[in-house]
Design a protein around this motif. Structure first.
Motif, PDB file in Angstrom:
ATOM      1  N   VAL A 129       0.701  -1.089  -0.028  1.00  0.00           N
ATOM      2  CA  VAL A 129      -0.098  -0.122   0.052  1.00  0.00           C
ATOM      3  C   VAL A 129       0.752   1.192  -0.172  1.00  0.00           C
ATOM      4  CG1 VAL A 129      -1.594   1.235   1.385  1.00  0.00           C
ATOM      5  CG2 VAL A 129      -1.935  -1.243   0.700  1.00  0.00           C
ATOM      6  N   ILE A 179       1.993   1.880  -3.598  1.00  0.00           N
ATOM      7  CA  ILE A 179       0.904   2.313  -4.493  1.00  0.00           C
ATOM      8  C   ILE A 179       0.605   3.756  -3.917  1.00  0.00           C
ATOM      9  CG2 ILE A 179      -1.685   2.188  -4.641  1.00  0.00           C
ATOM     10  CD1 ILE A 179      -1.200  -0.899  -4.201  1.00  0.00           C
ATOM     11  N   VAL A 199       3.138   6.013  -5.479  1.00  0.00           N
ATOM     12  CA  VAL A 199       2.935   6.012  -7.006  1.00  0.00           C
ATOM     13  C   VAL A 199       1.899   7.031  -7.375  1.00  0.00           C
ATOM     14  CG1 VAL A 199       2.176   4.863  -9.125  1.00  0.00           C
ATOM     15  CG2 VAL A 199       4.143   3.874  -7.432  1.00  0.00           C
ATOM     16  N   VAL A 200       0.832   6.904  -6.521  1.00  0.00           N
ATOM     17  CA  VAL A 200      -0.388   7.734  -6.737  1.00  0.00           C
ATOM     18  C   VAL A 200       0.117   9.446  -6.393  1.00  0.00           C
ATOM     19  CG1 VAL A 200      -2.392   8.462  -5.621  1.00  0.00           C
ATOM     20  CG2 VAL A 200      -2.185   6.167  -6.182  1.00  0.00           C
ATOM     21  N   THR A 251      -5.855   5.621  -3.325  1.00  0.00           N
ATOM     22  CA  THR A 251      -4.893   4.426  -2.993  1.00  0.00           C
ATOM     23  C   THR A 251      -5.630   3.155  -2.356  1.00  0.00           C
ATOM     24  OG1 THR A 251      -3.055   6.035  -2.262  1.00  0.00           O
ATOM     25  CG2 THR A 251      -3.045   3.733  -1.353  1.00  0.00           C
ATOM     26  N   ALA A 281      -7.354   1.492  -5.488  1.00  0.00           N
ATOM     27  CA  ALA A 281      -6.389   0.957  -6.208  1.00  0.00           C
ATOM     28  C   ALA A 281      -5.925  -0.591  -5.662  1.00  0.00           C
ATOM     29  CB  ALA A 281      -5.029   1.883  -6.545  1.00  0.00           C
ATOM     30  N   SER A 282      -5.829  -0.359  -4.199  1.00  0.00           N
ATOM     31  CA  SER A 282      -5.398  -1.370  -3.450  1.00  0.00           C
ATOM     32  C   SER A 282      -6.561  -2.456  -3.410  1.00  0.00           C
ATOM     33  CB  SER A 282      -5.332  -1.095  -1.901  1.00  0.00           C
ATOM     34  OG  SER A 282      -4.219  -0.362  -1.775  1.00  0.00           O
ATOM     35  N   LEU A 314      -6.041  -4.414  -6.567  1.00  0.00           N
ATOM     36  CA  LEU A 314      -5.137  -5.408  -6.430  1.00  0.00           C
ATOM     37  C   LEU A 314      -5.195  -6.518  -5.703  1.00  0.00           C
ATOM     38  CD1 LEU A 314      -2.312  -2.814  -6.947  1.00  0.00           C
ATOM     39  CD2 LEU A 314      -3.131  -4.389  -8.894  1.00  0.00           C
TER      40      LEU A 314
END
Length: 126
Positions: free
Chosen positions: A43, A46, A49-50, A85, A88-89, A92
């Motif tokens: 996390v 991620i 990156v976000v 985030t 997106a988590s 994934l």
């Protein structure tokens, strides 16, 4: 490279503290220490990156709001980045969830404070 690893570990620690304090931020799944550690590290990557890719674009388009609110819109943008985030988590299959805007806002404040303090304590210059 060293700076990236240190920043990711600092973000992971800050996310862990936010999940521990805020009721609407949850690191669920298996209750093993190893699983939660791997989840928080993923996390944190991620989140990094976000913040690296999307946050500058959002800040650019919200420049008039920065001027109008004297920069206070930053708190809302940080909350939206944490919420993104979480989304997106979820995509994934990571066990990290933010249940709404208010937990995201409080969590982003805690993450900002903890990461700021850890950056002061750990000099991450190469």
């Amino acid at each position: 490279m060293k700076s990236f690893v240190i920043k990711t570990l600092i973000n992971a620690a800050a996310i862990w503290v936010a999940a521990w304090i805020v009721d609407g931020i949850d690191i669920s799944g298996k209750d093993t220490w190893q699983h939660k550690t791997i989840t928080v590290l993923a996390v944190a990557v991620i989140f990094g990156v976000v913040n690296w890719l999307i946050k500058p674009v959002v800040k650019l388009f919200s420049l008039p709001l920065f001027i109008l609110t004297l920069g206070l819109i930053t708190f809302v943008i940080n909350a939206l980045m944490l919420w993104l985030t979480s989304w997106a988590s979820d995509k994934l299959d990571l066990d990290f969830h933010v249940t709404g805007f208010w937990p995201a806002l409080l969590g982003s404040l805690i993450i900002s404070l903890v990461s700021w303090g850890l950056h002061l304590a750990l000099d991450d210059k190469d």
